[in-house]
Design a protein around this motif. Structure first.
Motif, PDB file in Angstrom:
ATOM      1  N   TRP A  87      -2.508  -8.683  -3.665  1.00 21.42           N
ATOM      2  CA  TRP A  87      -2.561  -9.052  -5.075  1.00 21.42           C
ATOM      3  C   TRP A  87      -2.118 -10.500  -5.273  1.00 21.42           C
ATOM      4  O   TRP A  87      -2.745 -11.264  -6.003  1.00 21.42           O
ATOM      5  CB  TRP A  87      -1.696  -8.103  -5.900  1.00 21.42           C
ATOM      6  N   LEU A  88      -1.015 -10.876  -4.624  1.00 20.05           N
ATOM      7  CA  LEU A  88      -0.500 -12.240  -4.760  1.00 20.05           C
ATOM      8  C   LEU A  88      -1.455 -13.268  -4.166  1.00 20.05           C
ATOM      9  O   LEU A  88      -1.646 -14.343  -4.736  1.00 20.05           O
ATOM     10  CB  LEU A  88       0.887 -12.353  -4.128  1.00 20.05           C
ATOM     11  N   LEU A  89      -2.068 -12.949  -3.049  1.00 19.90           N
ATOM     12  CA  LEU A  89      -3.049 -13.860  -2.454  1.00 19.90           C
ATOM     13  C   LEU A  89      -4.273 -14.010  -3.353  1.00 19.90           C
ATOM     14  O   LEU A  89      -4.811 -15.110  -3.495  1.00 19.90           O
ATOM     15  CB  LEU A  89      -3.469 -13.370  -1.069  1.00 19.90           C
ATOM     16  N   LEU A  90      -4.694 -12.919  -3.962  1.00 24.67           N
ATOM     17  CA  LEU A  90      -5.832 -12.967  -4.879  1.00 24.67           C
ATOM     18  C   LEU A  90      -5.509 -13.826  -6.104  1.00 24.67           C
ATOM     19  O   LEU A  90      -6.348 -14.573  -6.591  1.00 24.67           O
ATOM     20  CB  LEU A  90      -6.212 -11.544  -5.316  1.00 24.67           C
ATOM     21  N   TRP A 105      -0.271  -4.091  -0.404  1.00 21.03           N
ATOM     22  CA  TRP A 105      -0.979  -4.245  -1.678  1.00 21.03           C
ATOM     23  C   TRP A 105      -0.423  -5.425  -2.470  1.00 21.03           C
ATOM     24  O   TRP A 105      -1.162  -6.155  -3.112  1.00 21.03           O
ATOM     25  CB  TRP A 105      -0.878  -2.971  -2.510  1.00 21.03           C
ATOM     26  N   ARG A 106       0.900  -5.587  -2.447  1.00 20.29           N
ATOM     27  CA  ARG A 106       1.516  -6.717  -3.163  1.00 20.29           C
ATOM     28  C   ARG A 106       1.030  -8.044  -2.592  1.00 20.29           C
ATOM     29  O   ARG A 106       0.695  -8.963  -3.333  1.00 20.29           O
ATOM     30  CB  ARG A 106       3.033  -6.637  -3.077  1.00 20.29           C
ATOM     31  N   ALA A 107       1.021  -8.141  -1.283  1.00 18.37           N
ATOM     32  CA  ALA A 107       0.574  -9.385  -0.642  1.00 18.37           C
ATOM     33  C   ALA A 107      -0.890  -9.666  -0.985  1.00 18.37           C
ATOM     34  O   ALA A 107      -1.256 -10.808  -1.280  1.00 18.37           O
ATOM     35  CB  ALA A 107       0.760  -9.289   0.870  1.00 18.37           C
ATOM     36  N   ALA A 162      -0.110 -16.819 -13.236  1.00 16.50           N
ATOM     37  CA  ALA A 162       0.952 -16.627 -12.247  1.00 16.50           C
ATOM     38  C   ALA A 162       1.915 -15.521 -12.676  1.00 16.50           C
ATOM     39  O   ALA A 162       2.283 -14.658 -11.876  1.00 16.50           O
ATOM     40  CB  ALA A 162       1.701 -17.933 -12.019  1.00 16.50           C
ATOM     41  N   VAL A 163       2.297 -15.522 -13.950  1.00 20.19           N
ATOM     42  CA  VAL A 163       3.214 -14.491 -14.453  1.00 20.19           C
ATOM     43  C   VAL A 163       2.554 -13.114 -14.438  1.00 20.19           C
ATOM     44  O   VAL A 163       3.146 -12.124 -13.992  1.00 20.19           O
ATOM     45  CB  VAL A 163       3.715 -14.855 -15.873  1.00 20.19           C
ATOM     46  N   LEU A 164       1.318 -13.051 -14.914  1.00 16.51           N
ATOM     47  CA  LEU A 164       0.593 -11.771 -14.907  1.00 16.51           C
ATOM     48  C   LEU A 164       0.374 -11.265 -13.483  1.00 16.51           C
ATOM     49  O   LEU A 164       0.534 -10.075 -13.210  1.00 16.51           O
ATOM     50  CB  LEU A 164      -0.742 -11.899 -15.633  1.00 16.51           C
ATOM     51  N   GLY A 165      -0.004 -12.166 -12.591  1.00 18.81           N
ATOM     52  CA  GLY A 165      -0.224 -11.778 -11.193  1.00 18.81           C
ATOM     53  C   GLY A 165       1.037 -11.246 -10.546  1.00 18.81           C
ATOM     54  O   GLY A 165       1.010 -10.242  -9.841  1.00 18.81           O
ATOM     55  N   ALA A 166       2.150 -11.911 -10.785  1.00 22.27           N
ATOM     56  CA  ALA A 166       3.424 -11.448 -10.223  1.00 22.27           C
ATOM     57  C   ALA A 166       3.822 -10.093 -10.811  1.00 22.27           C
ATOM     58  O   ALA A 166       4.276  -9.204 -10.082  1.00 22.27           O
ATOM     59  CB  ALA A 166       4.515 -12.479 -10.477  1.00 22.27           C
ATOM     60  N   GLY A 167       3.646  -9.940 -12.113  1.00 16.62           N
ATOM     61  CA  GLY A 167       3.957  -8.655 -12.743  1.00 16.62           C
ATOM     62  C   GLY A 167       3.101  -7.524 -12.205  1.00 16.62           C
ATOM     63  O   GLY A 167       3.596  -6.429 -11.910  1.00 16.62           O
ATOM     64  N   CYS A 168       1.818  -7.791 -12.066  1.00 19.89           N
ATOM     65  CA  CYS A 168       0.913  -6.775 -11.516  1.00 19.89           C
ATOM     66  C   CYS A 168       1.254  -6.462 -10.060  1.00 19.89           C
ATOM     67  O   CYS A 168       1.171  -5.311  -9.630  1.00 19.89           O
ATOM     68  CB  CYS A 168      -0.535  -7.240 -11.628  1.00 19.89           C
ATOM     69  N   ALA A 169       1.642  -7.482  -9.298  1.00 20.21           N
ATOM     70  CA  ALA A 169       2.007  -7.279  -7.898  1.00 20.21           C
ATOM     71  C   ALA A 169       3.255  -6.420  -7.758  1.00 20.21           C
ATOM     72  O   ALA A 169       3.428  -5.715  -6.766  1.00 20.21           O
ATOM     73  CB  ALA A 169       2.217  -8.626  -7.203  1.00 20.21           C
ATOM     74  N   VAL A 170       4.110  -6.457  -8.754  1.00 18.97           N
ATOM     75  CA  VAL A 170       5.318  -5.628  -8.714  1.00 18.97           C
ATOM     76  C   VAL A 170       5.004  -4.191  -9.134  1.00 18.97           C
ATOM     77  O   VAL A 170       5.418  -3.235  -8.475  1.00 18.97           O
ATOM     78  CB  VAL A 170       6.415  -6.225  -9.628  1.00 18.97           C
ATOM     79  N   LEU A 171       4.248  -4.021 -10.214  1.00 17.45           N
ATOM     80  CA  LEU A 171       4.046  -2.690 -10.791  1.00 17.45           C
ATOM     81  C   LEU A 171       2.916  -1.871 -10.168  1.00 17.45           C
ATOM     82  O   LEU A 171       3.112  -0.698  -9.847  1.00 17.45           O
ATOM     83  CB  LEU A 171       3.797  -2.816 -12.296  1.00 17.45           C
TER      84      LEU A 171
END
Length: 167
Positions: free
Chosen positions: A29-32, A25-27, A62-71
């Protein structure tokens, strides 16, 4: 209800997904997120007058995407559940808006196992149980590949032994 019919009750499914689903799921999200960030960053580098107005949203995204990918994947992993019994397939998904799906064995028409490229990388698979429901198929995502194959075989065996016309 006629004699011999059993009631399928809504209940919490017991099984969790494979822990590798979090990474998958993280991957995803990050790709999206990466696509729009790269486009904005490249445009920001090329278009001098609009550089600030292109790089700022790129950085925020980028910051929001990374945060969402973590949580989010951790949250999804805690809430997604599934189970198969002799009577039905139970699936619960969703975080804010939870969806509970039950597919009685007598209604199952097909069982498919799908592995996209990213799922293959994480050694995961998705089992799709198609019924005659207008709501659509029941999907169990984030299963270990071998577990998905065993589940598809189990569902095929159970549905063959279950009376009904799957309509």
């Amino acid at each position: 209800m006629t004699r011999g019919e059993r009631t399928v009750r809504l209940r919490a499914p017991r099984n969790t997904l494979d822990p590798r689903a979090v990474g998958w799921w993280r991957a995803r999200w990050l790709l999206l997120t990466a696509g729009p960030v790269v486009v904005l960053a490249v445009l920001g580098a090329l278009v001098e007058p609009a550089r600030f107005w292109l790089l700022l949203p790129a950085a925020i995204l980028a910051v929001l995407g990374a945060g969402c990918a973590v949580l989010f994947p951790l949250w999804w992993f805690r809430t997604h559940r599934w189970e198969v019994t002799d009577e039905a397939v139970y699936v619960r998904t969703g975080v804010v808006r939870q969806e509970w799906r039950i597919a009685p064995m007598s209604r199952i028409q097909t069982v498919d196992t799908v592995r996209g490229p990213l799922e293959q990388l994480y050694r995961l698979a998705t089992v799709t149980v198609t019924t005659a429901s207008a709501k659509g198929a029941v999907r169990i995502e984030g299963l270990a590949h071998h577990q998905a194959a065993e589940l598809a075989e189990q569902l095929t065996r159970i549905t063959q032994d279950t009376p009904g016309d799957a309509t």
